[in-house]
Design a protein around this motif. Structure first.
Motif, PDB file in Angstrom:
ATOM      1  N   ILE A  27      -4.228  14.868  -1.719  1.00 38.20           N
ATOM      2  CA  ILE A  27      -3.861  16.176  -2.273  1.00 38.20           C
ATOM      3  C   ILE A  27      -4.404  17.272  -1.372  1.00 38.20           C
ATOM      4  O   ILE A  27      -5.594  17.302  -1.059  1.00 38.20           O
ATOM      5  N   THR A  28      -3.512  18.172  -0.960  1.00 39.01           N
ATOM      6  CA  THR A  28      -3.873  19.285  -0.075  1.00 39.01           C
ATOM      7  C   THR A  28      -3.741  20.596  -0.846  1.00 39.01           C
ATOM      8  O   THR A  28      -2.723  20.836  -1.505  1.00 39.01           O
ATOM      9  N   ALA A  29      -4.743  21.444  -0.743  1.00 37.03           N
ATOM     10  CA  ALA A  29      -4.763  22.715  -1.475  1.00 37.03           C
ATOM     11  C   ALA A  29      -3.810  23.741  -0.875  1.00 37.03           C
ATOM     12  O   ALA A  29      -3.665  23.843   0.341  1.00 37.03           O
ATOM     13  N   ASP A  30      -3.166  24.472  -1.769  1.00 38.68           N
ATOM     14  CA  ASP A  30      -2.423  25.691  -1.425  1.00 38.68           C
ATOM     15  C   ASP A  30      -1.318  25.509  -0.389  1.00 38.68           C
ATOM     16  O   ASP A  30      -1.166  26.346   0.510  1.00 38.68           O
ATOM     17  N   VAL A  31      -0.554  24.426  -0.503  1.00 36.57           N
ATOM     18  CA  VAL A  31       0.564  24.222   0.419  1.00 36.57           C
ATOM     19  C   VAL A  31       1.863  24.081  -0.374  1.00 36.57           C
ATOM     20  O   VAL A  31       1.838  23.665  -1.535  1.00 36.57           O
ATOM     21  N   PRO A  32       2.997  24.412   0.235  1.00 39.67           N
ATOM     22  CA  PRO A  32       4.280  24.334  -0.463  1.00 39.67           C
ATOM     23  C   PRO A  32       4.848  22.917  -0.483  1.00 39.67           C
ATOM     24  O   PRO A  32       4.343  22.012   0.185  1.00 39.67           O
ATOM     25  N   HIS A  33       5.915  22.758  -1.222  1.00 39.59           N
ATOM     26  CA  HIS A  33       6.653  21.495  -1.287  1.00 39.59           C
ATOM     27  C   HIS A  33       7.062  21.074   0.124  1.00 39.59           C
ATOM     28  O   HIS A  33       7.506  21.897   0.916  1.00 39.59           O
ATOM     29  N   VAL A  34       6.907  19.815   0.421  1.00 38.31           N
ATOM     30  CA  VAL A  34       7.240  19.230   1.730  1.00 38.31           C
ATOM     31  C   VAL A  34       6.536  19.998   2.855  1.00 38.31           C
ATOM     32  O   VAL A  34       7.113  20.286   3.893  1.00 38.31           O
ATOM     33  N   PHE A  35       5.279  20.298   2.635  1.00 43.11           N
ATOM     34  CA  PHE A  35       4.518  21.091   3.605  1.00 43.11           C
ATOM     35  C   PHE A  35       4.422  20.412   4.960  1.00 43.11           C
ATOM     36  O   PHE A  35       4.246  21.074   5.975  1.00 43.11           O
ATOM     37  N   GLN A  36       4.569  19.092   4.995  1.00 43.97           N
ATOM     38  CA  GLN A  36       4.475  18.368   6.263  1.00 43.97           C
ATOM     39  C   GLN A  36       5.581  18.800   7.237  1.00 43.97           C
ATOM     40  O   GLN A  36       5.423  18.663   8.443  1.00 43.97           O
ATOM     41  N   SER A  37       6.657  19.335   6.705  1.00 44.42           N
ATOM     42  CA  SER A  37       7.746  19.791   7.581  1.00 44.42           C
ATOM     43  C   SER A  37       7.359  21.040   8.372  1.00 44.42           C
ATOM     44  O   SER A  37       8.080  21.441   9.289  1.00 44.42           O
ATOM     45  N   PHE A  38       6.224  21.627   8.048  1.00 46.49           N
ATOM     46  CA  PHE A  38       5.744  22.802   8.768  1.00 46.49           C
ATOM     47  C   PHE A  38       4.762  22.420   9.877  1.00 46.49           C
ATOM     48  O   PHE A  38       3.906  23.223  10.274  1.00 46.49           O
TER      49      PHE A  38
ATOM     50  N   ILE B  17       5.389  21.196  -7.453  1.00 51.35           N
ATOM     51  CA  ILE B  17       5.945  20.858  -8.757  1.00 51.35           C
ATOM     52  C   ILE B  17       5.825  19.353  -9.035  1.00 51.35           C
ATOM     53  O   ILE B  17       5.800  18.924 -10.178  1.00 51.35           O
ATOM     54  N   MET B  18       5.681  18.556  -7.976  1.00 48.90           N
ATOM     55  CA  MET B  18       5.586  17.108  -8.115  1.00 48.90           C
ATOM     56  C   MET B  18       4.135  16.619  -8.239  1.00 48.90           C
ATOM     57  O   MET B  18       3.895  15.418  -8.256  1.00 48.90           O
ATOM     58  N   LEU B  19       3.176  17.520  -8.348  1.00 49.49           N
ATOM     59  CA  LEU B  19       1.773  17.112  -8.412  1.00 49.49           C
ATOM     60  C   LEU B  19       1.505  16.173  -9.590  1.00 49.49           C
ATOM     61  O   LEU B  19       0.886  15.121  -9.426  1.00 49.49           O
ATOM     62  N   ASP B  20       1.971  16.538 -10.774  1.00 53.03           N
ATOM     63  CA  ASP B  20       1.730  15.681 -11.946  1.00 53.03           C
ATOM     64  C   ASP B  20       2.388  14.319 -11.780  1.00 53.03           C
ATOM     65  O   ASP B  20       1.799  13.290 -12.116  1.00 53.03           O
ATOM     66  N   ASP B  21       3.614  14.290 -11.271  1.00 49.88           N
ATOM     67  CA  ASP B  21       4.287  13.008 -11.037  1.00 49.88           C
ATOM     68  C   ASP B  21       3.544  12.193  -9.991  1.00 49.88           C
ATOM     69  O   ASP B  21       3.452  10.971 -10.095  1.00 49.88           O
ATOM     70  N   SER B  22       3.005  12.855  -8.984  1.00 52.74           N
ATOM     71  CA  SER B  22       2.272  12.150  -7.934  1.00 52.74           C
ATOM     72  C   SER B  22       1.000  11.506  -8.476  1.00 52.74           C
ATOM     73  O   SER B  22       0.706  10.339  -8.168  1.00 52.74           O
ATOM     74  N   THR B  23       0.266  12.244  -9.291  1.00 48.75           N
ATOM     75  CA  THR B  23      -0.958  11.680  -9.862  1.00 48.75           C
ATOM     76  C   THR B  23      -0.624  10.568 -10.848  1.00 48.75           C
ATOM     77  O   THR B  23      -1.318   9.552 -10.904  1.00 48.75           O
ATOM     78  N   ARG B  24       0.442  10.732 -11.602  1.00 44.97           N
ATOM     79  CA  ARG B  24       0.880   9.699 -12.548  1.00 44.97           C
ATOM     80  C   ARG B  24       1.306   8.433 -11.803  1.00 44.97           C
ATOM     81  O   ARG B  24       0.935   7.317 -12.176  1.00 44.97           O
ATOM     82  N   LEU B  25       2.079   8.597 -10.737  1.00 45.68           N
ATOM     83  CA  LEU B  25       2.517   7.454  -9.940  1.00 45.68           C
ATOM     84  C   LEU B  25       1.320   6.728  -9.332  1.00 45.68           C
ATOM     85  O   LEU B  25       1.248   5.496  -9.362  1.00 45.68           O
ATOM     86  N   ALA B  26       0.374   7.470  -8.801  1.00 46.76           N
ATOM     87  CA  ALA B  26      -0.818   6.854  -8.210  1.00 46.76           C
ATOM     88  C   ALA B  26      -1.588   6.053  -9.258  1.00 46.76           C
ATOM     89  O   ALA B  26      -2.001   4.919  -9.002  1.00 46.76           O
TER      90      ALA B  26
ATOM     91  N   PRO C 186       0.836  -1.210   0.000  1.00 47.18           N
ATOM     92  CA  PRO C 186       0.000   0.000   0.000  1.00 47.18           C
ATOM     93  C   PRO C 186       0.870   1.260   0.000  1.00 47.18           C
ATOM     94  O   PRO C 186       1.937   1.298   0.626  1.00 47.18           O
ATOM     95  N   ILE C 187       0.394   2.254  -0.720  1.00 47.35           N
ATOM     96  CA  ILE C 187       1.161   3.489  -0.915  1.00 47.35           C
ATOM     97  C   ILE C 187       0.304   4.681  -0.509  1.00 47.35           C
ATOM     98  O   ILE C 187      -0.852   4.802  -0.927  1.00 47.35           O
ATOM     99  N   LEU C 188       0.883   5.588   0.273  1.00 44.16           N
ATOM    100  CA  LEU C 188       0.277   6.882   0.569  1.00 44.16           C
ATOM    101  C   LEU C 188       1.128   7.934  -0.112  1.00 44.16           C
ATOM    102  O   LEU C 188       2.338   8.007   0.118  1.00 44.16           O
ATOM    103  N   ILE C 189       0.504   8.736  -0.957  1.00 43.11           N
ATOM    104  CA  ILE C 189       1.192   9.840  -1.633  1.00 43.11           C
ATOM    105  C   ILE C 189       0.528  11.118  -1.157  1.00 43.11           C
ATOM    106  O   ILE C 189      -0.669  11.316  -1.362  1.00 43.11           O
ATOM    107  N   GLN C 190       1.301  11.986  -0.508  1.00 37.18           N
ATOM    108  CA  GLN C 190       0.785  13.287  -0.080  1.00 37.18           C
ATOM    109  C   GLN C 190       1.468  14.364  -0.916  1.00 37.18           C
ATOM    110  O   GLN C 190       2.691  14.397  -1.027  1.00 37.18           O
ATOM    111  N   VAL C 191       0.660  15.244  -1.466  1.00 36.82           N
ATOM    112  CA  VAL C 191       1.178  16.280  -2.351  1.00 36.82           C
ATOM    113  C   VAL C 191       0.255  17.496  -2.265  1.00 36.82           C
ATOM    114  O   VAL C 191      -0.923  17.364  -1.948  1.00 36.82           O
ATOM    115  N   GLY C 192       0.818  18.652  -2.539  1.00 36.42           N
ATOM    116  CA  GLY C 192       0.032  19.881  -2.535  1.00 36.42           C
ATOM    117  C   GLY C 192      -0.325  20.327  -3.937  1.00 36.42           C
ATOM    118  O   GLY C 192       0.344  19.955  -4.908  1.00 36.42           O
ATOM    119  N   THR C 193      -1.368  21.137  -4.050  1.00 45.42           N
ATOM    120  CA  THR C 193      -1.787  21.618  -5.366  1.00 45.42           C
ATOM    121  C   THR C 193      -0.781  22.604  -5.963  1.00 45.42           C
ATOM    122  O   THR C 193      -0.769  22.796  -7.178  1.00 45.42           O
TER     123      THR C 193
END
Length: 109
Positions: free
Chosen positions: A65-76, A42-51, A32-39
Motif C-alpha cells: 500500500i502506497t500513500a497518496d497516489v492515484p489509481h494505477v499510479f504505476q503508469s506514472f 477506490i480499490m483499496l478495500d477490495d485489495s485488502t479483502r483479497l489479500a 504468490p500474489i503481489l497486490i499494489q494499491v494506493g491509499t
C-alpha cells in the motif's frame, strides 16, 4: 460507478467468482500474489479483502500500500517517484517468484 461497472461486467453475471475475486473466488492453490494499491484508491478495500482471503486460503501474499497516489499510479513511472519505487518492488517480487530455466545450460546438455 454504475457505467464503469457495467463496462467491466460486459453483460456477465456479477456473481461469477473471477469477476469478484475479492469476495467470491476460491483462492485455494493460488501462486504468490503481489497486490499494489494506493491509499486514495477506490480499490483499496477490495485489495485488502483479497489479500486477507488469499492468505486464509494459504497463498503467499504481499499487500503493498502506497500513500497518496492515484489509481494505477504505476503508469506514472518517470513522473512519480512512488511509481518508480512500486515498479522496482514488483520487479523484485517477480525475480523472487518466477524461475526461468537457464537456456544456455539446457542447450549445452
Amino acid at each position: 460507478m454504475e457505467h464503469t461497472g457495467s463496462m467491466y461486467l460486459a453483460g456477465q453475471d456479477p456473481r461469477q467468482p473471477m469477476l469478484s475475486p475479492a469476495v467470491l473466488a476460491d483462492l485455494t492453490g493460488f501462486p504468490p500474489i503481489l497486490i499494489q494499491v494506493g491509499t486514495n484508491e477506490i480499490m483499496l478495500d477490495d485489495s485488502t479483502r483479497l489479500a486477507a482471503r488469499a492468505r486464509a486460503a494459504g497463498a503467499d501474499v504481499i499487500l503493498d500500500i502506497t500513500a497518496d497516489v492515484p489509481h494505477v499510479f504505476q503508469s506514472f513511472a518517470g513522473v512519480l517517484d512512488e511509481a518508480d519505487q512500486a515498479l522496482d518492488r514488483a520487479a523484485l517480487f517477480l525475480t523472487q517468484h518466477v524461475h526461468i530455466p537457464d537456456t544456455a545450460a539446457a542447450s549445452a546438455g
